[in-house]
Scaffold this motif. Sequence first.
Motif, PDB file in Angstrom:
ATOM      1  N   ARG A 119       0.838  -1.197   0.000  1.00 30.59           N
ATOM      2  CA  ARG A 119       0.000   0.000   0.000  1.00 30.59           C
ATOM      3  C   ARG A 119       0.875   1.250   0.000  1.00 30.59           C
ATOM      4  NH1 ARG A 119      -1.992  -2.956   4.242  1.00 30.59           N
ATOM      5  NH2 ARG A 119      -3.559  -4.433   3.611  1.00 30.59           N
ATOM      6  N   SER A 120       0.371   2.315  -0.573  1.00 28.85           N
ATOM      7  CA  SER A 120       1.163   3.545  -0.650  1.00 28.85           C
ATOM      8  C   SER A 120       1.292   4.179   0.729  1.00 28.85           C
ATOM      9  CB  SER A 120       0.533   4.532  -1.622  1.00 28.85           C
ATOM     10  OG  SER A 120      -0.738   4.933  -1.153  1.00 28.85           O
ATOM     11  N   GLY A 121       2.381   4.874   0.920  1.00 37.14           N
ATOM     12  CA  GLY A 121       2.651   5.512   2.205  1.00 37.14           C
ATOM     13  C   GLY A 121       2.753   7.013   2.048  1.00 37.14           C
ATOM     14  N   CYS A 122       3.681   7.591   2.782  1.00 34.55           N
ATOM     15  CA  CYS A 122       3.881   9.032   2.729  1.00 34.55           C
ATOM     16  C   CYS A 122       5.336   9.314   2.354  1.00 34.55           C
ATOM     17  CB  CYS A 122       3.542   9.663   4.071  1.00 34.55           C
ATOM     18  SG  CYS A 122       4.528   9.057   5.439  1.00 34.55           S
ATOM     19  N   THR A 123       5.605  10.563   2.060  1.00 32.59           N
ATOM     20  CA  THR A 123       6.970  10.942   1.714  1.00 32.59           C
ATOM     21  C   THR A 123       7.813  11.019   2.977  1.00 32.59           C
ATOM     22  OG1 THR A 123       6.610  13.311   1.969  1.00 32.59           O
ATOM     23  CG2 THR A 123       6.084  12.338  -0.200  1.00 32.59           C
ATOM     24  N   LEU A 124       9.121  11.063   2.803  1.00 25.71           N
ATOM     25  CA  LEU A 124      10.012  11.188   3.954  1.00 25.71           C
ATOM     26  C   LEU A 124       9.783  12.502   4.692  1.00 25.71           C
ATOM     27  CD1 LEU A 124      13.354   9.697   2.620  1.00 25.71           C
ATOM     28  CD2 LEU A 124      11.784   8.694   4.272  1.00 25.71           C
ATOM     29  N   ASP A 125       9.495  13.565   3.961  1.00 27.69           N
ATOM     30  CA  ASP A 125       9.221  14.852   4.604  1.00 27.69           C
ATOM     31  C   ASP A 125       7.952  14.786   5.452  1.00 27.69           C
ATOM     32  OD1 ASP A 125      11.481  16.095   3.585  1.00 27.69           O
ATOM     33  OD2 ASP A 125      10.429  16.827   1.793  1.00 27.69           O
ATOM     34  N   GLU A 126       6.918  14.133   4.944  1.00 26.73           N
ATOM     35  CA  GLU A 126       5.678  13.976   5.703  1.00 26.73           C
ATOM     36  C   GLU A 126       5.925  13.149   6.957  1.00 26.73           C
ATOM     37  OE1 GLU A 126       2.385  14.058   2.103  1.00 26.73           O
ATOM     38  OE2 GLU A 126       3.360  12.164   2.631  1.00 26.73           O
ATOM     39  N   LEU A 127       6.696  12.094   6.821  1.00 26.62           N
ATOM     40  CA  LEU A 127       7.026  11.251   7.960  1.00 26.62           C
ATOM     41  C   LEU A 127       7.833  12.021   8.991  1.00 26.62           C
ATOM     42  CD1 LEU A 127       7.031   8.510   9.373  1.00 26.62           C
ATOM     43  CD2 LEU A 127       9.062   7.920   8.038  1.00 26.62           C
TER      44      LEU A 127
ATOM     45  N   THR B 166       7.867  15.247   9.593  1.00 23.01           N
ATOM     46  CA  THR B 166       6.972  16.185  10.270  1.00 23.01           C
ATOM     47  C   THR B 166       6.095  15.453  11.280  1.00 23.01           C
ATOM     48  OG1 THR B 166       6.935  17.619   8.326  1.00 23.01           O
ATOM     49  CG2 THR B 166       5.152  17.890   9.912  1.00 23.01           C
ATOM     50  N   TYR B 167       5.549  14.317  10.871  1.00 24.16           N
ATOM     51  CA  TYR B 167       4.698  13.533  11.772  1.00 24.16           C
ATOM     52  C   TYR B 167       5.466  13.091  13.012  1.00 24.16           C
ATOM     53  CZ  TYR B 167       2.089   9.594  13.624  1.00 24.16           C
ATOM     54  OH  TYR B 167       1.453   8.728  14.467  1.00 24.16           O
ATOM     55  N   LEU B 168       6.666  12.559  12.822  1.00 20.80           N
ATOM     56  CA  LEU B 168       7.462  12.073  13.959  1.00 20.80           C
ATOM     57  C   LEU B 168       7.869  13.225  14.873  1.00 20.80           C
ATOM     58  CD1 LEU B 168       9.675   9.333  12.286  1.00 20.80           C
ATOM     59  CD2 LEU B 168       7.698   9.014  13.791  1.00 20.80           C
ATOM     60  N   ASP B 169       8.192  14.380  14.298  1.00 23.46           N
ATOM     61  CA  ASP B 169       8.504  15.553  15.127  1.00 23.46           C
ATOM     62  C   ASP B 169       7.316  15.920  16.004  1.00 23.46           C
ATOM     63  OD1 ASP B 169      11.081  15.818  14.206  1.00 23.46           O
ATOM     64  OD2 ASP B 169      10.590  17.362  12.711  1.00 23.46           O
ATOM     65  N   ASP B 170       6.103  15.877  15.433  1.00 29.47           N
ATOM     66  CA  ASP B 170       4.900  16.188  16.204  1.00 29.47           C
ATOM     67  C   ASP B 170       4.678  15.181  17.332  1.00 29.47           C
ATOM     68  OD1 ASP B 170       4.437  18.339  14.537  1.00 29.47           O
ATOM     69  OD2 ASP B 170       2.919  17.314  13.322  1.00 29.47           O
TER      70      ASP B 170
END
Length: 88
Positions: free
Chosen positions: A69-77, A79-83
């Motif tokens: 299944r498709s995921g997210c980009t490294l930049d999106e990841l 940002t998510y992990l920082d949050d």
Amino acid sequence: MNIRPSAAIRQNYNEIADICRKTSEPVFLTKNGEGDLVVMDIETYSRREKMLKLREELLSIEEDRLAGRSGCTLDELDTYLDDVITEV
């Protein structure tokens, strides 16, 4: 690992609470020599719950990835992990 008899919670509540807060570790209570309860301060409990939730989410994402299944980009990841780290 801090292990105490269950009677200690009645007799030394403040001492056990201080141990939990100072060490950020749970105190294990025994009853008749057997493990019975685990006591920890609310901050440690909340932090552990958030970490468990994060692990579950990461596992779900990894399962999706392995299933193709498709995921997210490294930049999106990132940002998510920082949050998530900020929350913890």
